[in-house]
Design a protein around this motif. Structure first.
Motif, PDB file in Angstrom:
ATOM      1  N   VAL A  93       1.623  -4.210   9.095  1.00  0.00           N
ATOM      2  CA  VAL A  93       1.394  -3.696   7.743  1.00  0.00           C
ATOM      3  C   VAL A  93       2.488  -4.237   6.840  1.00  0.00           C
ATOM      4  N   HIS A  94       2.086  -5.037   5.862  1.00  0.00           N
ATOM      5  CA  HIS A  94       3.058  -5.594   4.919  1.00  0.00           C
ATOM      6  C   HIS A  94       2.951  -4.853   3.599  1.00  0.00           C
ATOM      7  N   LEU A  95       4.077  -4.305   3.157  1.00  0.00           N
ATOM      8  CA  LEU A  95       4.170  -3.618   1.874  1.00  0.00           C
ATOM      9  C   LEU A  95       4.893  -4.550   0.910  1.00  0.00           C
ATOM     10  N   PRO A  96       4.201  -5.102  -0.092  1.00  0.00           N
ATOM     11  CA  PRO A  96       4.831  -6.083  -0.986  1.00  0.00           C
ATOM     12  C   PRO A  96       5.928  -5.467  -1.835  1.00  0.00           C
ATOM     13  N   ALA A  97       6.806  -6.321  -2.319  1.00  0.00           N
ATOM     14  CA  ALA A  97       7.948  -5.861  -3.101  1.00  0.00           C
ATOM     15  C   ALA A  97       7.535  -5.200  -4.407  1.00  0.00           C
ATOM     16  N   ASP A  98       6.362  -5.572  -4.953  1.00  0.00           N
ATOM     17  CA  ASP A  98       5.934  -4.970  -6.212  1.00  0.00           C
ATOM     18  C   ASP A  98       5.179  -3.660  -6.016  1.00  0.00           C
TER      19      ASP A  98
END
Length: 320
Positions: A93-98
């Motif tokens: 699960v990748h949570l983007p910086a924005d």
């Protein structure tokens, strides 16, 4: 199966329900931590570089074959014992910086990969042979993506979480069905009668997770304080995370991603060429070339751009 993803969205749930911030503080402090989950004796050349932005979690659903819970606050058996457990489900699960959403990539458990110190085998064997450190090492070498945190849940926790929200309604083979915890576990573990086997099973797991998230995050779920307490107690009791994710880190993570909703989450499978039989085993053959583009986009925090230019095995409205 990986309801641990719910932990990432508790803040959003609390905001929807109008609960006070003290509740966030209270429940993040109740999440169980696992020590020593990250590999330590890895050559420098095999260590992935930090990602350009965002955070990446490895979510694991454990087939413990144990009558006792192995994850969460109520665990009565070890979360890992040599040969006793396999990671039945794995998602990055990748949570983007924005903080614009979340990207969930399933890694089929039967993926034929290099496991450090053991040669080539199915991906789920890594957890069986070496617990979280070997699984994380294997996934990092496969993807060259740095795993920032780990979350684990076993069958017992999965069923309890499903039942705590009153079960879920899924469209199965064209028919809407209501599933309790035991039925839902059977649904997400099925593969032999599905047209695409493991690939359809991972989409079932994603479909279930998306449906459960949507139900949990309805305002009506938390309109009753007693009901809200029960759900959050079950949620935080079922999941274990790595001990690098402190209470303050978890609160910050939850706050930053409070606007994430199921509709802003993208679910997909890792690129694969198909299946094969190797040494009498049915295995999934990942696509190294196509996978390289996906993992590069994850490392560069550019999955939104990746999806604009690549065809992916993405979760649709329903699954088989």
């Amino acid at each position: 199966m990986l309801l641990a993803a719910l932990v990432l969205l508790v803040a959003g749930v609390l905001m929807v329900g109008g609960a006070a911030w003290w509740a966030v503080d209270h429940y993040t402090g109740k999440v169980d931590r696992i020590a020593g989950v990250f590999p330590t004796k890895v050559p420098a050349a095999a260590q992935p570089a930090p990602s350009a932005g965002g955070q990446t979690f490895l979510l694991v659903g454990v087939d413990s074959r144990s009558d006792l819970p192995t994850t969460g606050r109520d665990a009565k058996a070890p979360e890992w014992k040599y040969g006793a457990q396999r990671s039945d489900t794995m998602m990055l699960v990748h949570l983007p910086a924005d903080h614009s959403g979340a990207y969930v990539v399933s890694l089929p458990r039967d993926s034929w990969v290099d496991i450090p110190g053991h040669g080539r085998a199915k991906l789920n064997a890594a957890f069986s042979w070496g617990g979280p450190p070997l699984l994380i090492d294997t996934v990092q070498r496969l993807t060259k993506v740095r795993i920032d945190h780990l979350a684990v849940i076993d069958w017992d926790g999965f069923k309890k979480l499903t039942d705590s929200v009153g079960g879920v309604d899924l469209v199965v083979d064209g028919t809407r069905r209501h599933l309790n915890g035991t039925q839902a576990l059977t649904y997400v573990r099925e593969r032999h009668h599905l047209p695409r086997g493991d690939f359809d099973r991972t989409h079932r797991q994603q479909y279930f997770l998306r449906t459960l998230l949507a139900k949990v995050m309805r305002p009506s779920t938390f309109s009753n304080p007693v009901r809200a307490t029960e759900v959050l107690d079950d949620l935080t009791a079922a999941v274990s995370v790595d001990d690098r994710l402190g209470d303050g880190d978890l609160r910050a993570l939850l706050w930053d991603n409070k606007k994430v909703r199921p509709g802003t989450m993208v679910f997909m499978n890792a690129p694969a060429k198909g299946t094969d039989m190797i040494s009498g085993q049915s295995v999934v053959l990942l696509d190294p070339a196509a996978g390289a583009d996906l993992w590069r986009a994850m490392r560069e925090d550019a999955l939104d751009l990746y999806l604009q230019s690549h065809d992916v095995d993405e979760l649709g409205a329903t699954t088989p």
